[in-house]
Design an enzyme around this catalytic site. Sequence first.
Site, PDB file in Angstrom:
ATOM      1  N   ASP A 178      26.121  46.577  45.835  1.00 13.17           N
ATOM      2  CA  ASP A 178      26.766  47.879  45.620  1.00 13.17           C
ATOM      3  C   ASP A 178      26.990  48.116  44.127  1.00 13.17           C
ATOM      4  OD1 ASP A 178      28.835  46.108  45.176  1.00 13.17           O
ATOM      5  OD2 ASP A 178      30.291  47.143  46.450  1.00 13.17           O
ATOM      6  N   SER A 179      26.650  47.101  43.311  1.00 11.59           N
ATOM      7  CA  SER A 179      26.624  47.283  41.849  1.00 11.59           C
ATOM      8  C   SER A 179      25.680  48.420  41.475  1.00 11.59           C
ATOM      9  CB  SER A 179      26.186  45.984  41.163  1.00 11.59           C
ATOM     10  OG  SER A 179      24.998  45.485  41.743  1.00 11.59           O
ATOM     11  N   ASP A 198      24.375  44.972  50.843  1.00 13.61           N
ATOM     12  CA  ASP A 198      25.789  44.859  50.475  1.00 13.61           C
ATOM     13  C   ASP A 198      26.580  45.985  51.135  1.00 13.61           C
ATOM     14  OD1 ASP A 198      27.849  43.648  49.139  1.00 13.61           O
ATOM     15  OD2 ASP A 198      27.290  44.379  47.141  1.00 13.61           O
ATOM     16  N   LYS A 218      26.299  41.425  53.120  1.00 20.72           N
ATOM     17  CA  LYS A 218      27.362  40.768  52.354  1.00 20.72           C
ATOM     18  C   LYS A 218      28.588  41.667  52.387  1.00 20.72           C
ATOM     19  CE  LYS A 218      27.535  40.696  47.671  1.00 20.72           C
ATOM     20  NZ  LYS A 218      28.841  41.345  47.426  1.00 20.72           N
ATOM     21  N   GLU A 270      32.924  41.758  50.906  1.00 17.79           N
ATOM     22  CA  GLU A 270      33.911  41.150  50.015  1.00 17.79           C
ATOM     23  C   GLU A 270      35.198  40.812  50.762  1.00 17.79           C
ATOM     24  OE1 GLU A 270      34.549  43.613  46.557  1.00 17.79           O
ATOM     25  OE2 GLU A 270      32.415  43.696  46.091  1.00 17.79           O
ATOM     26  N   GLU A 277      32.632  34.755  42.723  1.00 17.59           N
ATOM     27  CA  GLU A 277      32.529  35.563  41.494  1.00 17.59           C
ATOM     28  C   GLU A 277      33.787  35.417  40.650  1.00 17.59           C
ATOM     29  OE1 GLU A 277      31.313  39.663  41.913  1.00 17.59           O
ATOM     30  OE2 GLU A 277      31.726  40.079  39.802  1.00 17.59           O
TER      31      GLU A 277
HETATM   32  O1  KIV Z   1      27.037  44.202  44.003  1.00 21.26           O
HETATM   33  C1  KIV Z   1      26.597  43.175  43.464  1.00 21.26           C
HETATM   34  O2  KIV Z   1      25.630  43.224  42.683  1.00 21.26           O
HETATM   35  C2  KIV Z   1      27.244  41.910  43.761  1.00 21.26           C
HETATM   36  C3  KIV Z   1      26.801  40.697  43.016  1.00 21.26           C
HETATM   37  C4  KIV Z   1      27.255  40.753  41.613  1.00 21.26           C
HETATM   38  C5  KIV Z   1      27.220  39.439  43.661  1.00 21.26           C
HETATM   39  O3  KIV Z   1      28.106  41.867  44.575  1.00 21.26           O
END
Ligand code: KIV
Length: 262
Positions: free
Chosen positions: A45-46, A84, A114, A116, A179
Site C-alpha cells: 500500500d506504499s 497488501d 499482508k 498490519e 518494520e
Molecule cells: O506497503 C509496503 O510497501 C510495505 C512494505 C514496506 C513492507 O508494507
Amino acid sequence: MAPVSTRHLLKMKTQGEKIVAVTAYDYPFARLADASGVDIILVGDSLAMVVQGQKTTLPVTMEEMLYHTRMVSRAAERALVVGDMPFLSYQADIGEAVRNAGLFLKEAGASAVKLEGGAGVCATIKAMVDAGIPVQAHIGLTPQSVHAMGGYRIQRDEERLVEDAHRVMEAGAFSVVLEGIPAPIARRITEEIAIPTIGIGAGVHCDGQILVMHDLLGLNLGYMPKFTKLFADLKGEAVKGFKAYGDAVREGSFPGPEHSYE
Ligand code: KIV
C-alpha cells in the site's frame, strides 16, 4: 522454475537461506523483479505514497490495490505475489476482511495477502487462514497507524513486539514483516518463531529483507529513511533520457529517416 510457495519460504528459513522480497506495482517492474530472482513481490500500500503521491498510505482503496495487484500477478512467473490490504479493508469487521482478502486471490491473482497489526488482528488472521487465504503479518512500525503512533517512529517495546510475533504465528500467518524495530529485537524474534521474518529497518538477522522498489532503484522523489539504500539510480537515468529526447526534438534530429515512413 517452480513458483515460490509459502512452504518454500518456510524451508528457506529452516535452511538458513535468505529470502529476498521487494515491492512492485505494475507489469514492467514486476517482470524485471521476477526475472532478477526475487522470492516475494509485495504489491504494497506504499503505492499510495510512491506512485500516487499521497502523504500517507491511508487513502489508497481496495479497488486501486486490486488494479495494481492484477498487473503484478500477470507479470510474476516465479515470485510469490502478496497483495497488501489497505487501511479500513480489514479493521472494522472480520467477515468483510475475509471477503476483501479473498478478492486479492480471486480477482487479482495474488497468492497471499499482508495486513498490519499484532495481537489485535489475530482473530482476523485466523479467519482468513481458515478460509484458505495465506496471510503475511506486519508488526513494529505499521504505517497505517501513523497517527496513533504519533509519526513514523521506531518501535522499541521488546516484550510487546515478541508477544505480537508469537501471536500472529499462532494465528496462522505464514510469515511476518518486521518494520522499524531495533536489530537485537528482530534477531530475538527471528530466533524464537518458526515462520520467516522479513525485515525492513530491522537489521540483518531477519530471515529475509524487503525494500520499497522506488527506494532501492532511486525512483523515490521524497524522503529516504535511514534503512533504505540506493542500489541503482534510475531517477538520474530517466532525467538524462527525457532531456536527450527533448534536445533531439528541439534541434530536429528526432525523428530521423529510420523512424519515419515513406
Ligand atoms: O506497503 C509496503 O510497501 C510495505 C512494505 C514496506 C513492507 O508494507
